[in-house]
Design a protein around this motif. Structure first.
Motif, short mmCIF file in Angstrom:
data_model
loop_
_atom_site.label_atom_id
_atom_site.label_comp_id
_atom_site.label_asym_id
_atom_site.label_seq_id
_atom_site.Cartn_x
_atom_site.Cartn_y
_atom_site.Cartn_z
N ALA A 126 -6.62 -7.66 8.81
CA ALA A 126 -5.64 -6.87 9.56
C ALA A 126 -5.46 -7.33 10.99
O ALA A 126 -4.45 -7.00 11.62
N GLU A 127 -6.41 -8.09 11.53
CA GLU A 127 -6.26 -8.60 12.89
C GLU A 127 -4.97 -9.41 13.04
O GLU A 127 -4.36 -9.43 14.10
N ALA A 128 -4.57 -10.07 11.95
CA ALA A 128 -3.35 -10.89 12.01
C ALA A 128 -2.11 -10.04 12.20
O ALA A 128 -1.04 -10.57 12.56
N TRP A 129 -2.21 -8.74 11.95
CA TRP A 129 -1.05 -7.86 12.01
C TRP A 129 -0.93 -7.11 13.33
O TRP A 129 -0.04 -6.29 13.51
N THR A 130 -1.85 -7.38 14.26
CA THR A 130 -1.74 -6.83 15.61
C THR A 130 -0.47 -7.38 16.25
O THR A 130 -0.16 -8.56 16.10
N PRO A 131 0.31 -6.59 16.96
CA PRO A 131 0.10 -5.22 17.45
C PRO A 131 0.83 -4.15 16.64
O PRO A 131 1.13 -3.08 17.18
N VAL A 132 1.09 -4.42 15.35
CA VAL A 132 1.83 -3.46 14.53
C VAL A 132 1.07 -3.16 13.24
O VAL A 132 1.63 -3.08 12.16
N ARG A 133 -0.24 -2.97 13.37
CA ARG A 133 -1.05 -2.69 12.18
C ARG A 133 -0.68 -1.37 11.52
O ARG A 133 -0.87 -1.20 10.31
N SER A 134 -0.14 -0.42 12.27
CA SER A 134 0.30 0.83 11.66
C SER A 134 1.48 0.62 10.72
O SER A 134 1.63 1.34 9.73
N VAL A 135 2.31 -0.36 11.02
CA VAL A 135 3.40 -0.71 10.12
C VAL A 135 2.84 -1.36 8.86
O VAL A 135 3.27 -1.07 7.74
N ALA A 136 1.86 -2.24 9.05
CA ALA A 136 1.21 -2.87 7.90
C ALA A 136 0.56 -1.82 7.00
O ALA A 136 0.62 -1.93 5.76
N ALA A 137 -0.06 -0.82 7.59
CA ALA A 137 -0.68 0.24 6.78
C ALA A 137 0.37 0.97 5.96
O ALA A 137 0.16 1.23 4.76
N ARG A 138 1.49 1.28 6.55
CA ARG A 138 2.57 1.92 5.79
C ARG A 138 3.03 1.03 4.64
O ARG A 138 3.30 1.51 3.53
N LEU A 139 3.12 -0.27 4.90
CA LEU A 139 3.54 -1.20 3.86
C LEU A 139 2.54 -1.23 2.71
O LEU A 139 2.92 -1.19 1.53
N PHE A 140 1.25 -1.26 3.04
CA PHE A 140 0.25 -1.34 1.98
C PHE A 140 0.08 -0.01 1.24
O PHE A 140 -0.24 -0.01 0.05
N TRP A 141 0.30 1.11 1.90
CA TRP A 141 0.35 2.38 1.18
C TRP A 141 1.52 2.39 0.20
O TRP A 141 1.40 2.88 -0.92
N ALA A 142 2.66 1.86 0.63
CA ALA A 142 3.83 1.80 -0.25
C ALA A 142 3.55 0.87 -1.43
O ALA A 142 3.95 1.15 -2.57
N HIS A 143 2.88 -0.24 -1.17
CA HIS A 143 2.52 -1.16 -2.25
C HIS A 143 1.56 -0.49 -3.23
O HIS A 143 1.70 -0.66 -4.45
N TYR A 144 0.62 0.27 -2.71
CA TYR A 144 -0.31 1.00 -3.59
C TYR A 144 0.46 1.94 -4.51
O TYR A 144 0.19 2.02 -5.72
N ALA A 145 1.41 2.66 -3.95
CA ALA A 145 2.21 3.59 -4.77
C ALA A 145 2.97 2.83 -5.85
O ALA A 145 3.11 3.32 -6.98
N ARG A 146 3.45 1.65 -5.52
CA ARG A 146 4.23 0.88 -6.49
C ARG A 146 3.35 0.37 -7.64
O ARG A 146 3.75 0.40 -8.80
N ILE A 147 2.12 -0.08 -7.32
CA ILE A 147 1.30 -0.68 -8.38
C ILE A 147 0.51 0.34 -9.17
O ILE A 147 0.04 0.05 -10.27
N THR A 148 0.34 1.55 -8.62
CA THR A 148 -0.46 2.56 -9.31
C THR A 148 0.35 3.75 -9.78
O THR A 148 -0.11 4.51 -10.64
N GLY A 149 1.52 3.95 -9.20
CA GLY A 149 2.31 5.14 -9.51
C GLY A 149 1.79 6.40 -8.84
O GLY A 149 2.23 7.49 -9.16
N ARG A 150 0.89 6.22 -7.87
CA ARG A 150 0.29 7.38 -7.17
C ARG A 150 0.59 7.30 -5.69
O ARG A 150 0.48 6.22 -5.09
N VAL A 151 0.92 8.42 -5.09
CA VAL A 151 1.15 8.49 -3.65
C VAL A 151 -0.18 8.72 -2.96
O VAL A 151 -0.87 9.70 -3.25
N ALA A 152 -0.55 7.82 -2.07
CA ALA A 152 -1.83 7.95 -1.38
C ALA A 152 -1.70 8.28 0.09
O ALA A 152 -2.69 8.48 0.77
N LEU A 153 -0.47 8.32 0.58
CA LEU A 153 -0.28 8.71 1.97
C LEU A 153 -0.83 10.11 2.20
O LEU A 153 -0.66 10.99 1.35
N PRO A 154 -1.50 10.33 3.33
CA PRO A 154 -1.94 11.70 3.64
C PRO A 154 -0.77 12.66 3.62
O PRO A 154 0.36 12.28 3.98
N ARG A 155 -1.01 13.92 3.26
CA ARG A 155 0.09 14.85 3.11
C ARG A 155 0.71 15.19 4.47
O ARG A 155 0.08 15.03 5.48
#
Length: 214
Positions: free
Chosen positions: A185-214
């Motif tokens: 994640a160091e490579a994604w500085t200074p927008v690691r929060s955007v990367a986190a959103r992207l990887f949460w979205a990817h998780y939802a796509r590959i698992t069919g489950r929403v993992a973002l905090p409510r």
């Protein structure tokens, strides 16, 4: 970028992220648009995240519905502290979450800081302040700063869904350790929060489950 406050900020952050790490372009193309998911800073926002700690999204939603049926859609710290233990016991909170909610409410009302002030603090100082509250750990502090404070450069490396998602992209499906995720994640500085959103979205796509905090 100093904060993420709107869709335009998120779009600008994603553009910068993909410039810094073009390997993420394929998943960005299929996960567009990314969720902004911003809430106002304060007790209600932190309380919602505390409820999401270490439970499924469905369980968190059920607890939150019971709480807001009593406290309203945007609970206030003073109203939560006015509740008796028997009523709080009907929400389905673990003992640790009940303690964390009480500590958060007391902090918001009596200091040493107000929860809405943390959005304007440097991330390290804000995380230190939040994790000083009983029952509030790094994940809760990081997610609060991302989704209530708009901090642009936070990646919650302990989040299981993010580890699974990063593992799918970079570790041939194996789940990496938090230290390994932090290093990538160091490579994604200074927008690691955007990367986190992207990887949460990817998780939802590959698992069919929403993992973002409510």
């Amino acid at each position: 970028m100093t904060t993420i406050r709107c869709e335009a900020d998120l779009a600008a952050g994603l553009s910068l992220l993909l410039t810094r790490d073009p390997r993420l372009r394929p998943i960005a193309e299929v996960c567009h648009p990314l969720p902004l998911r911003l809430s106002a800073p304060g007790f209600a926002g932190l309380a919602s995240i505390i409820v999401s700690q270490m439970v499924s999204r469905a369980s968190a939603d059920a607890i939150w519905r019971r709480m807001t049926a009593v406290l309203g859609n945007r609970p206030l710290a003073e109203d939560y502290l006015a509740l008796g233990p028997e009523l709080i016991g009907t929400f389905g909170l673990s003992r640790g979450k009940a303690q964390a909610l009480e500590a958060a409410a007391k902090a918001d009302l009596g200091g040493p800081f107000r929860l809405d002030e943390l959005a304007d603090m440097p991330a390290d100082a804000a995380i230190a302040a939040l994790t000083g509250l009983k029952g509030v750990g790094p994940w809760t502090a990081e997610v609060y700063l991302m989704f209530c404070g708009g901090h642009p450069d936070i990646f919650p490396v302990g989040d299981v869904a993010l580890r699974i998602s990063v593992g799918d992209v970079f570790f041939a499906g194996e789940r990496p350790l938090p230290d390994q995720v932090a290093e990538i994640a160091e490579a994604w500085t200074p927008v690691r929060s955007v990367a986190a959103r992207l990887f949460w979205a990817h998780y939802a796509r590959i698992t069919g489950r929403v993992a973002l905090p409510r």
